[in-house]
Write a protein that holds these residues in place. Structure first.
Motif, PDB file in Angstrom:
ATOM      1  N   ASP A   1       0.846   6.050   8.546  1.00 60.63           N
ATOM      2  CA  ASP A   1       0.190   4.977   9.307  1.00 60.63           C
ATOM      3  C   ASP A   1      -1.193   4.661   8.743  1.00 60.63           C
ATOM      4  N   GLN A   2      -1.927   5.689   8.329  1.00 61.42           N
ATOM      5  CA  GLN A   2      -3.232   5.480   7.707  1.00 61.42           C
ATOM      6  C   GLN A   2      -3.063   4.852   6.325  1.00 61.42           C
TER       7      GLN A   2
ATOM      8  N   SER B   1      -9.755   0.335   3.748  1.00 59.89           N
ATOM      9  CA  SER B   1      -9.857   0.338   5.211  1.00 59.89           C
ATOM     10  C   SER B   1     -10.040   1.761   5.733  1.00 59.89           C
ATOM     11  N   CYS B   2      -9.325   2.699   5.155  1.00 55.96           N
ATOM     12  CA  CYS B   2      -9.463   4.102   5.565  1.00 55.96           C
ATOM     13  C   CYS B   2     -10.881   4.607   5.281  1.00 55.96           C
TER      14      CYS B   2
ATOM     15  N   GLU C   1       0.829  -1.215   0.000  1.00 50.44           N
ATOM     16  CA  GLU C   1       0.000   0.000   0.000  1.00 50.44           C
ATOM     17  C   GLU C   1       0.861   1.262   0.000  1.00 50.44           C
TER      18      GLU C   1
ATOM     19  N   LYS D   1      -0.797   2.960   5.125  1.00 48.40           N
ATOM     20  CA  LYS D   1      -0.420   1.541   5.106  1.00 48.40           C
ATOM     21  C   LYS D   1      -1.615   0.628   5.346  1.00 48.40           C
ATOM     22  N   ASP D   2      -2.689   1.161   5.951  1.00 47.47           N
ATOM     23  CA  ASP D   2      -3.907   0.359   6.147  1.00 47.47           C
ATOM     24  C   ASP D   2      -4.650   0.133   4.835  1.00 47.47           C
TER      25      ASP D   2
ATOM     26  N   TYR E   1      -5.827  11.033   4.494  1.00 44.08           N
ATOM     27  CA  TYR E   1      -5.428   9.668   4.821  1.00 44.08           C
ATOM     28  C   TYR E   1      -4.122   9.312   4.122  1.00 44.08           C
TER      29      TYR E   1
END
Length: 71
Positions: free
Chosen positions: A50-51, A58-59, A4, A53-54, A45
């Motif tokens: 950190d956001q 997901s964000c 990601e 990489k989700d 995001y």
């Protein structure tokens, strides 16, 4: 699928927007555009590693989950 973190900003935003509209539909209850909202918030995001990489999906889901608690 690439990591990601390797997604371009544009690809992240498009996936975020598409997923949010898929899950939430085209409009809020007040008639405003969910796509426009998603295009405004997706870059925030992306800007947070950190956001990001989700992943965009997901964000988007996390953002939607917060809607019931706003206001």
């Amino acid at each position: 699928m690439p990591d990601e973190m390797e997604l371009t900003r544009e690809a992240f935003i498009e996936r975020f927007v598409n997923h949010m509209v898929l899950i939430a539909g085209p409009e809020f209850a007040d008639g405003s555009s969910i796509e426009e909202y998603a295009r405004e918030v997706a870059p925030t995001y992306w800007a947070d590693p950190d956001q990001r990489k989700d992943g965009p999906e997901s964000c988007a889901e996390g953002d939607i989950d917060c809607w019931d608690y706003a206001g």
